[in-house]
Write an enzyme that holds these catalytic residues in place. Structure first.
Site, PDB file in Angstrom:
ATOM      1  CG  ASP A 161      -2.371  -0.929   0.962  1.00 24.02           C
ATOM      2  OD1 ASP A 161      -2.713  -0.801  -0.065  1.00 24.02           O
ATOM      3  OD2 ASP A 161      -2.868  -1.117   1.929  1.00 24.02           O
ATOM      4  CG  LEU A 162       2.752   2.330   3.507  1.00 22.97           C
ATOM      5  CD1 LEU A 162       3.749   2.091   4.768  1.00 22.97           C
ATOM      6  CD2 LEU A 162       2.040   3.648   3.825  1.00 22.97           C
TER       7      LEU A 162
END
Length: 401
Positions: A161-162
């Site tokens: 996600d990051l």
């Protein structure tokens, strides 16, 4: 907040981690980021961790420095407003589905030069989350100690996600640069699954598996291909030691006073550990017990001091509670500051991670209250009067925070 992106306005319609992270990074660099949510809060508005009042610390921190607009997207009027807002600045970030009322082709009817960055789960439009993508690319089979057998070990940090959020912010700036050169907007689609498998491939892990015809074995806390592992000190501490470079290795040998023993291993096995990290990894069966025995003779603080003085690479293990009190990490780290929070809580809040030596970050910006900027944005971007906005609020199409 820095002002490197002053003059750039971005509309964001998103939830969870990746897409909001892209907006956050742009906002921290000075872009005006306008987040649009469902009135009453979207699917991530009350996501854990929560403050004592029930407010989401997750939402509060992923939406710092942004403006907030709240619309009832279940109604045609709310969706129509969303379309107009999405196209209004020329830059739009979302993780809404490819098809639907926020499809790029529908938004282009309002702005032909629109740049849309769309974070997706899978390239075919199917759903995916960090944890499902991580499972699919094989990382849980390499994570954890060998004693786990075939049982998967998930990670806690939503790394994909990051990475996807950071890549989406980069993609937005690349597309804006391209439009400045060509006059053409476009849609850029960034599937979470592609970021994950592409990153694994960039690290050579996919090629390794294909060439060797088997999965990499679990190594626990051992660093693959280099000298690195955790070791226990005499006073019960635990330290992660790495020796990637020749200087780090020579410093570690010096601190632990193991030069004679290392030389004996080198002579017995006909190798040299001085310059090649892979050789040190190959012979860890003898090097690890030697280092383990010597580290046990040191107290943690004294060992760290000696390692630092000799240019070694190390890290002590800490709980997150301890990290929150650590001067270099948090309490004296200039990326952190204090600001008003919608939750009413007082805690260290991060600003931009990058340091510009000739500029001050200033205080970190707070997150907005849901719908706090609805009136301002509808008036500024769509030219609506206060009377028009009040009428929409009375009808429940918008919320004014």
């Amino acid at each position: 907040m820095y002002r490197l992106l002053s003059g750039l306005a971005v509309v964001e319609a998103s939830s969870f981690v990746a897409s909001p992270t892209a907006g956050l990074y742009l906002a921290q660099m000075g872009a005006e980021v306008i987040r649009i949510d469902q009135a009453g809060g979207g699917p991530d508005f009350r996501r854990w961790p929560l403050g004592p009042s029930g407010s989401s610390l997750y939402w509060e921190n992923l939406n710092r420095a942004k403006k907030s607009v709240a619309l009832d997207l279940s109604r045609p009027e709310g969706r129509a407003l969303m379309q107009r807002l999405a196209a209004s600045t020329g830059q739009f970030i979302t993780n809404f589905p490819v098809e639907g009322f926020l499809a790029h082709e529908k938004l282009r009817a309002h702005n032909p030069n629109l740049v849309t960055v769309r974070v997706m789960g899978q390239a075919n439009g199917g759903p995916a989350l960090d944890y499902t993508v991580n499972a699919a690319v094989g990382i849980p089979g390499m994570t954890g100690p060998a004693e786990m057998g075939d049982a998967p070990v998930n990670h806690v940090l939503p790394a994909w996600d990051l990475l996807t959020g950071a890549y989406a912010a980069f993609a937005m700036l690349a597309a804006v640069q391209h439009r400045a050169a060509t006059g053409r907007g476009q849609e850029l689609r960034i599937p979470l699954a592609d970021v994950a498998i592409g990153t694994v491939a960039n690290l050579g892990m996919l090629a390794e598996t294909v060439q060797e015809g088997q999965d990499r074995a679990r190594l626990g806390n051992t660093v693959y291909g280099a000298f690195g592992r955790d070791f226990a000190t005499r006073d019960g501490g635990r330290i992660m030691l790495l020796a990637i470079t020749p200087r780090q290795w020579s410093g570690l040998v010096r601190v632990l006073d193991i030069a004679a023993e290392v030389a004996a291993i080198e002579q017995a096995r006909g190798v040299s550990f001085a310059t090649d990290e892979g050789v040190r990894y190959d012979h860890r069966d003898l090097l690890f017990p030697l280092v383990e025995e010597r580290v046990r003779g040191w107290n943690h603080a004294a060992l760290e001091q000696a390692l630092e003085a000799n240019g070694c690479c190390f890290g002590g293990y800490a709980t997150m509670t301890e990290a929150a009190r650590h001067p270099a990490l948090v309490t004296e780290n200039p990326i952190f500051g204090r600001t008003e929070n919608a939750s009413g809580l007082d805690y260290p809040a991060p600003g931009p991670f990058v340091t510009l030596p000739d500029q001050s970050r200033g205080a970190p910006a707070r997150a907005p209250r849901l719908g706090e900027h609805t009136r301002e944005v509808l008036g500024g971007l769509l030219g609506m009067s206060d009377c028009e906005v009040d009428g929409l609020a009375d009808d429940g199409v918008v919320a004014l925070g």
